[in-house]
Motif scaffolding. Sequence first.
Motif, mmCIF file in Angstrom:
data_model
loop_
_atom_site.group_PDB
_atom_site.id
_atom_site.type_symbol
_atom_site.label_atom_id
_atom_site.label_comp_id
_atom_site.label_asym_id
_atom_site.label_seq_id
_atom_site.Cartn_x
_atom_site.Cartn_y
_atom_site.Cartn_z
ATOM 1 N N GLU A 1 38.701 45.611 42.691
ATOM 2 C CA GLU A 1 39.208 45.594 41.314
ATOM 3 C C GLU A 1 38.099 45.318 40.301
ATOM 4 N N ALA A 2 37.038 44.654 40.740
ATOM 5 C CA ALA A 2 35.914 44.356 39.844
ATOM 6 C C ALA A 2 34.972 45.546 39.812
ATOM 7 N N ASP A 3 35.469 46.655 39.230
ATOM 8 C CA ASP A 3 34.749 47.925 39.306
ATOM 9 C C ASP A 3 33.966 48.256 38.049
ATOM 10 N N TRP A 4 33.807 47.284 37.164
ATOM 11 C CA TRP A 4 32.959 47.480 35.978
ATOM 12 C C TRP A 4 31.539 47.131 36.399
ATOM 13 N N SER A 5 30.841 48.113 36.871
ATOM 14 C CA SER A 5 29.549 47.892 37.541
ATOM 15 C C SER A 5 28.437 47.520 36.541
ATOM 16 N N PRO A 6 27.528 46.620 36.957
ATOM 17 C CA PRO A 6 27.532 45.826 38.187
ATOM 18 C C PRO A 6 28.257 44.494 37.988
ATOM 19 N N THR A 7 29.241 44.211 38.842
ATOM 20 C CA THR A 7 30.021 42.975 38.755
ATOM 21 C C THR A 7 30.033 42.259 40.090
ATOM 22 N N THR A 8 29.903 40.936 40.030
ATOM 23 C CA THR A 8 30.050 40.077 41.203
ATOM 24 C C THR A 8 31.195 39.108 40.940
ATOM 25 N N VAL A 9 32.116 38.987 41.893
ATOM 26 C CA VAL A 9 33.220 38.036 41.772
ATOM 27 C C VAL A 9 32.773 36.685 42.318
ATOM 28 N N LEU A 10 32.962 35.634 41.517
ATOM 29 C CA LEU A 10 32.616 34.276 41.933
ATOM 30 C C LEU A 10 33.872 33.545 42.372
ATOM 31 N N ARG A 11 33.867 33.068 43.610
ATOM 32 C CA ARG A 11 34.999 32.309 44.150
ATOM 33 C C ARG A 11 34.507 30.937 44.593
ATOM 34 N N GLY A 12 35.419 30.000 44.684
ATOM 35 C CA GLY A 12 35.028 28.667 45.139
ATOM 36 C C GLY A 12 34.683 27.756 43.985
#
Length: 219
Positions: free
Chosen positions: A101-112
């Motif tokens: 879903e995070a397809d607005w490149s370049p994107t990194t999803v941060l979890r935690g």
Amino acid sequence: MLLSVNTFVSLDGVMQGPGAPDEDRSDGFDRGGWLVPYASAHTNAVVESWFREADAFLFGRTSYRLFGGYWPKVTEPDHLIAAKLNTLPKYVVSSTVTDEEADWSPTTVLRGDVVDQVSRLKQLPGKELQVHGSWKLVQTLHQAGLVDVYRLLQYPVVVGTGKRLFPDGSTPATFATANESSSVLPGGIVSLTLHPASLGTISAGAYTVDEGRSTTVLN
């Protein structure tokens, strides 16, 4: 990288839905678009000056989707803001957004652990890791003392309801004003650049009368 928060606020500190009636209707907010009547070449110049400092962007989930639904459609080759947003690294803090879903490149999803991950991002080379919008994320970053600079455009309007930059319960703080980059624009809009001076405490004092003269006493 420095971590900067860049946002628009009303006189009563509201930052919700400045750009359109349907931008953010969460919690029943129905006063969106309050910034638009004040837009001008002067405010655009200030906002462009913010984006010139960016080397990466950090978003909360909602703002990521709002920005990502708009700015990829702006394809003018000389549009500074679109060029920065559409090409620089983006990080979105979310436990629900998938990598697909995070397809607005370049994107990194941060979890935690948000605080730990943002602290690590600040160690990367570059000028600024910028936050735009992202109300809930800004609260977390403020509480953790991670924000290095706040850039605000304050508009001469009282919205009366909505998400405020510093809501009730925010950690007390004081700020130093960067005079060289703070000014009053035509139309009464105030451009402010603020650097945190203290977090967790604020100075206080009192006005007293001493031998018939009004004076101030700082605690």
